[in-house]
Design a protein around this motif. Structure first.
Motif, PDB file in Angstrom:
ATOM      1  N   LEU A 187       0.804  -1.214   0.000  1.00  0.00           N
ATOM      2  CA  LEU A 187       0.000   0.000   0.000  1.00  0.00           C
ATOM      3  C   LEU A 187       0.842   1.271   0.000  1.00  0.00           C
ATOM      4  CD1 LEU A 187      -2.759  -1.147   2.509  1.00  0.00           C
ATOM      5  CD2 LEU A 187      -2.740  -1.332   0.012  1.00  0.00           C
ATOM      6  N   ALA A 190       0.956   3.086  -3.395  1.00  0.00           N
ATOM      7  CA  ALA A 190      -0.299   3.432  -4.065  1.00  0.00           C
ATOM      8  C   ALA A 190      -0.261   4.811  -4.713  1.00  0.00           C
ATOM      9  CB  ALA A 190      -1.468   3.345  -3.084  1.00  0.00           C
ATOM     10  N   TRP A 235      -7.948  -4.018  -5.435  1.00  0.00           N
ATOM     11  CA  TRP A 235      -6.490  -3.962  -5.279  1.00  0.00           C
ATOM     12  C   TRP A 235      -5.799  -4.926  -6.236  1.00  0.00           C
ATOM     13  CZ3 TRP A 235      -5.226  -8.871  -3.953  1.00  0.00           C
ATOM     14  CH2 TRP A 235      -6.136  -9.624  -3.207  1.00  0.00           C
ATOM     15  N   TYR A 237      -3.983  -1.451  -5.410  1.00  0.00           N
ATOM     16  CA  TYR A 237      -4.388  -0.059  -5.580  1.00  0.00           C
ATOM     17  C   TYR A 237      -3.247   0.711  -6.230  1.00  0.00           C
ATOM     18  CZ  TYR A 237      -7.822  -1.366  -1.948  1.00  0.00           C
ATOM     19  OH  TYR A 237      -8.805  -1.976  -1.201  1.00  0.00           O
ATOM     20  N   ILE A 238      -3.099   0.508  -7.524  1.00  0.00           N
ATOM     21  CA  ILE A 238      -2.072   1.228  -8.273  1.00  0.00           C
ATOM     22  C   ILE A 238      -2.620   1.488  -9.657  1.00  0.00           C
ATOM     23  CG2 ILE A 238      -0.899  -0.884  -9.057  1.00  0.00           C
ATOM     24  CD1 ILE A 238       1.760   0.749  -8.649  1.00  0.00           C
ATOM     25  N   VAL A 290      -3.986   5.480  -0.173  1.00  0.00           N
ATOM     26  CA  VAL A 290      -4.663   4.463  -0.983  1.00  0.00           C
ATOM     27  C   VAL A 290      -5.913   5.000  -1.667  1.00  0.00           C
ATOM     28  CG1 VAL A 290      -5.932   2.279  -0.866  1.00  0.00           C
ATOM     29  CG2 VAL A 290      -3.756   2.536   0.342  1.00  0.00           C
ATOM     30  N   ALA A 293      -5.661   6.632  -5.073  1.00  0.00           N
ATOM     31  CA  ALA A 293      -5.436   5.657  -6.140  1.00  0.00           C
ATOM     32  C   ALA A 293      -6.726   4.923  -6.482  1.00  0.00           C
ATOM     33  CB  ALA A 293      -4.354   4.663  -5.723  1.00  0.00           C
TER      34      ALA A 293
END
Length: 555
Positions: A187, A190, A235, A237-238, A290, A293
């Protein structure tokens, strides 16, 4: 606008009901999804039948509750022979096609027991939850049991993004200052951009594959349902540039939670709050990194849907295609001291649902918001109804939403929605010491009161009229015993009505009721039950023949 010929069923993964601008989010703008809502009906109280991907989707794809289809957790196969949307649509001459994720685990043991080759047409349809797989990509487990080497990995390798697992190493990782690969599942990363350009990331890729199918389907000519199933905003989360820094900490809404929730938590709730994902998301600095993102992933989906809808306009598909937009469950992202999903607070169990019906009958409801209690299992009977199929109440436990779309809310619409979760697979079962058979929780929500039953524990109860954020658990308050008893009985009544008689319809059972009522006892296929002598049998036969001759044509 015209008659429904095709259906585009868009499903996001882990998208909360309230992370759309048309649902009131103050910072996230989703104009293309908003325009969809302006053309159709937004169902404001739609609930999934389980708060985890696999069981939720199996209910969505069968129109049946989790306790009926039996796929209670990720990786628990949907049993061979379970009726699916694809089965119902093929009876109508409609293709049922997948582009994206299903989280379906094939019943390999069942296929082998019945001697079905998994590579045969029947085997593929059984293994793909009834869908014709134009392209399947579950994404989250590229090295796991669902799809060890999806076409998307090949696509990335052909572009030069070489790796044993390009999904992980390129599409869902970032680059460090010295070029090192930073795992997007962590995380802390992110806020960084994914390693690949935006046009090669998962959401645009699958959007283009949907367009590829629609082009190919024009030459085929058959009507279709396309399930465009996005992997995101689940996720990792990018998200690629420019979406990675489109939002920041200033756009993150305060968490919905209270100290009293932790101090007086139900034992099961307390156990989930102690899981790593919850303890991490309880930290403000994690949420501030997070959630931007997460918002970026949603914004990317909205932008891609804008391109898809423009394509459909150009191809002349818009006026003959029902469009459905929804999600398989939500995401706590720190609300109620929780990460992930699992429990039944609205951030987890409530999902967005928008339906655009192109038919003239839907003109009066365009741009409206429905407060009807709706379940994800309602989609299959809605699709069958919209495409001209007959109702199947012995198989489909949901209800067609077509009357609501056409402005004719039935007088006897459902009084409650239900959701289930099997926590036998979770570490909390071991920590609490509950038997596998009792590690279930079931929710009933009647529009005001949300009641959760857990064998071996007291129930949970929330009054969403006076406590819309679900911060106060009334499950042990003596003042609300009456409501708990009422809701428990409502749940018990629901549990007594499983749809297991799938091989014989209600209509087939009742078709001879008018004749049967004339006799004390029927005698099917020459079987004699309760007759005294031959004369009585003969008299019964003659009376039956006479009744059938005089039967009304409408019977």
């Amino acid at each position: 606008m015209g008659k429904v010929k095709n259906i585009l069923w868009i499903m996001c993964d882990q998208l909360r009901w309230d992370y759309l601008s048309c649902a009131g989010h103050p910072h996230l703008e989703t104009p293309n999804i908003d325009r969809l809502a302006a053309r159709g009906v937004r169902f404001d109280r739609a609930y999934v039948q389980s708060t985890i991907c696999g069981p939720s989707r199996m209910s969505a794809y069968t129109g049946r509750y989790v306790r009926t289809h039996g796929s209670t957790w990720n990786g628990v196969p949907l049993k061979v022979g379970e009726p699916t949307l694809g089965d119902h649509l093929r009876e109508l001459g409609v293709r049922c096609v997948l582009a994206g994720k299903t989280h379906m685990k094939a019943d390999a043991e069942g296929l082998a027991r019945l001697g079905i080759d998994p590579d045969s047409i029947i085997g593929v349809l059984q293994s793909e939850c009834g869908f014709e797989p134009f392209e399947r990509d579950d994404g989250l487990h590229p090295d796991g049991p669902y799809d060890p080497d999806p076409d998307y990995d090949t696509y990335l390798r052909n572009l030069g993004y070489n790796s044993d697992n390009p999904w992980q190493d390129w599409a869902n990782s970032a680059a460090g200052e010295d070029g090192e690969v930073l795992d997007g599942s962590l995380l802390i990363h992110a806020d960084k951009a994914a390693r690949i350009p935006e046009e090669h990331s998962e959401t645009p890729y699958m959007t283009r594959r949907a367009m590829d199918f629609m082009r190919a389907a024009k030459t085929d000519g058959r009507p279709w349902l396309l399930h465009l199933s996005y992997i995101k905003p689940h996720w990792p989360y990018i998200v690629p540039a420019p979406y990675h820094d489109m939002y920041g900490a200033k756009d993150v809404q305060p968490p919905v939670r209270s100290e009293d929730e932790r101090a007086n938590a139900h034992p099961l709730y307390a156990a989930y709050m102690e899981e790593r994902f919850s303890k991490t998301f309880a930290r403000d600095e994690v949420r501030e990194r997070v959630i931007p993102a997460y918002m970026g992933l949603i914004k990317q989906i909205d932008d891609q849907l804008g391109k898809l809808f423009a394509f459909m306009d150009d191809e002349g598909l818009t006026d003959e295609t029902m469009i459905v937009f929804t999600s398989d469950h939500g995401d706590y992202v720190g609300d109620h001291w929780m990460g992930e999903k699992y429990l039944f607070h609205d951030p987890s169990a409530r999902v967005p649902l928008i339906i655009v019906d192109p038919s003239p009958e839907a003109e009066t409801t365009r741009g409206t918001v429905s407060d009807a209690l709706v379940e994800m299992i309602d989609l299959v009977p809605t699709f069958v109804d919209a495409l001209g199929g007959a109702a199947k109440p012995n198989v489909l436990e949901g209800r067609s939403l077509l009357p609501l779309l056409h402005g004719a809310r039935p007088a006897t619409w459902r009084e409650a929605v239900f959701s289930e979760y099997d926590f036998a697979f979770d570490p909390v079962r071991v920590k609490l010491g509950t038997p596998v058979s009792d590690s279930r929780m079931t929710m009933v929500f009647d529009g005001r009161w949300k009641y959760v039953h857990i064998p071996g524990f007291r129930p949970m109860l929330h009054d969403l009229q006076n406590d819309p954020q679900e911060l106060v658990d009334l499950g042990s308050d003596p003042a609300f015993e009456k409501e708990r008893v009422r809701l428990h009985e409502l749940m018990f009544d629901w549990a007594r009505r499983p749809a297991t008689r799938t091989t014989k319809s209600d209509a087939a059972i009742t078709k001879d009721d008018d004749v049967a009522l004339l006799f004390d006892q029927s005698a099917p296929a020459g079987i004699l039950i309760g007759f005294w002598d031959e004369a009585e049998v003969e008299a019964d036969r003659k009376a039956r023949e006479e009744a059938l001759r005089n039967r009304k044509p409408s019977s």
